[in-house]
Design a protein around this motif. Sequence first.
Motif, PDB file in Angstrom:
ATOM      1  N   GLN A  43       0.739  -1.312  -0.128  1.00 37.80           N
ATOM      2  CA  GLN A  43       0.319   0.032  -0.050  1.00 37.80           C
ATOM      3  C   GLN A  43       0.656   1.009   0.046  1.00 37.80           C
ATOM      4  N   GLN A  44       1.650   0.996   0.612  1.00 42.25           N
ATOM      5  CA  GLN A  44       2.613   2.349   0.224  1.00 42.25           C
ATOM      6  C   GLN A  44       3.591   2.436  -0.367  1.00 42.25           C
ATOM      7  N   LEU A  45       4.042   1.479  -1.402  1.00 44.48           N
ATOM      8  CA  LEU A  45       4.539   1.717  -2.388  1.00 44.48           C
ATOM      9  C   LEU A  45       3.685   2.013  -3.649  1.00 44.48           C
ATOM     10  N   LEU A  46       2.112   1.956  -3.174  1.00 41.14           N
ATOM     11  CA  LEU A  46       1.009   2.076  -4.400  1.00 41.14           C
ATOM     12  C   LEU A  46       0.724   3.684  -3.602  1.00 41.14           C
ATOM     13  N   ASN A  47       0.933   4.124  -2.549  1.00 39.58           N
ATOM     14  CA  ASN A  47       0.169   5.329  -2.448  1.00 39.58           C
ATOM     15  C   ASN A  47       1.445   6.170  -2.711  1.00 39.58           C
ATOM     16  N   ASP A  48       2.706   6.222  -3.185  1.00 41.92           N
ATOM     17  CA  ASP A  48       3.735   6.716  -3.249  1.00 41.92           C
ATOM     18  C   ASP A  48       3.826   7.210  -4.620  1.00 41.92           C
ATOM     19  N   GLY A  49       2.836   5.927  -5.751  1.00 45.93           N
ATOM     20  CA  GLY A  49       2.489   6.289  -7.161  1.00 45.93           C
ATOM     21  C   GLY A  49       3.171   5.895  -7.292  1.00 45.93           C
ATOM     22  N   GLU A  50       4.182   4.280  -7.255  1.00 47.25           N
ATOM     23  CA  GLU A  50       4.256   3.156  -7.565  1.00 47.25           C
ATOM     24  C   GLU A  50       4.054   2.191  -8.647  1.00 47.25           C
ATOM     25  N   ARG A  51       4.478   2.220  -9.688  1.00 52.64           N
ATOM     26  CA  ARG A  51       3.115   1.324 -10.884  1.00 52.64           C
ATOM     27  C   ARG A  51       4.026  -0.160 -11.254  1.00 52.64           C
ATOM     28  N   PHE A  52       3.359  -0.839 -11.329  1.00 53.60           N
ATOM     29  CA  PHE A  52       3.411  -2.024 -11.180  1.00 53.60           C
ATOM     30  C   PHE A  52       2.603  -2.881 -12.522  1.00 53.60           C
ATOM     31  N   THR A  90      -4.809  -4.662  -4.833  1.00 55.39           N
ATOM     32  CA  THR A  90      -4.767  -4.863  -6.633  1.00 55.39           C
ATOM     33  C   THR A  90      -6.073  -4.296  -6.962  1.00 55.39           C
ATOM     34  N   ARG A  91      -7.087  -5.204  -6.913  1.00 51.64           N
ATOM     35  CA  ARG A  91      -8.334  -4.825  -7.958  1.00 51.64           C
ATOM     36  C   ARG A  91      -8.589  -3.370  -8.148  1.00 51.64           C
ATOM     37  N   GLU A  92      -8.828  -2.929  -6.664  1.00 54.95           N
ATOM     38  CA  GLU A  92      -8.730  -1.722  -7.121  1.00 54.95           C
ATOM     39  C   GLU A  92      -7.582  -0.511  -8.151  1.00 54.95           C
ATOM     40  N   TYR A  93      -6.353  -1.433  -8.114  1.00 49.65           N
ATOM     41  CA  TYR A  93      -5.805  -0.378  -9.468  1.00 49.65           C
ATOM     42  C   TYR A  93      -5.757  -1.563 -10.153  1.00 49.65           C
ATOM     43  N   LYS A  94      -6.306  -2.110 -10.481  1.00 52.10           N
ATOM     44  CA  LYS A  94      -6.321  -2.875 -11.724  1.00 52.10           C
ATOM     45  C   LYS A  94      -4.985  -3.557 -12.248  1.00 52.10           C
ATOM     46  N   ILE A  95      -4.134  -3.795 -10.791  1.00 48.98           N
ATOM     47  CA  ILE A  95      -3.362  -4.162 -11.237  1.00 48.98           C
ATOM     48  C   ILE A  95      -3.357  -6.274 -11.230  1.00 48.98           C
ATOM     49  N   PRO A  96      -2.893  -6.618 -12.882  1.00 49.36           N
ATOM     50  CA  PRO A  96      -3.199  -8.006 -13.256  1.00 49.36           C
ATOM     51  C   PRO A  96      -2.585  -8.840 -12.043  1.00 49.36           C
TER      52      PRO A  96
END
Length: 152
Positions: free
Chosen positions: A53-62, A81-87
Amino acid sequence: MKAAGNEVTAIIGARSKDYVIMEDRMGKASDRLIICTDDGSYGIPGFVTTALQQLLNDGERFDEIVAIGPAIMMRAVANMTREYKIPTIVSLNSIMVDGTGMCGACRVTVGDETKFVCVDGPEFDGHKVDFDELMQRLGTYKDEEELAQNKE
Ligand code: FES
């Protein structure tokens, strides 16, 4: 994945420092290794989802997330990850028993289909796995398992 040219971030989670495994190997297999412990005795205090969550909050993309471990953790990662649509791939090998397709213990619903982890997996689309059903099935023999454990 790293050997194939991908930039890999690995997150390892454990109850406490003494339970952290494969730190060296995961360090070599990734570009960045983050360790989390539930009790905060090593690395980031909290679960792997805390670090993710910290990484995603920091704007990291996967481009892809792979979650391997206890079902409850994989469910939490897939929900995030569903919220962020990351496979997201989950490896359900931890629910297998005989691994031959005969015992039926690894039956799981993925999308609208019934799958057997040992025959059809063990990797599946984490966003399609019915984790609620899976968790319920994993607890089916909890009382009997506790009885057996206390007998020893
Ligand atoms: Fe027994 Fe898959 S582990 S059927």
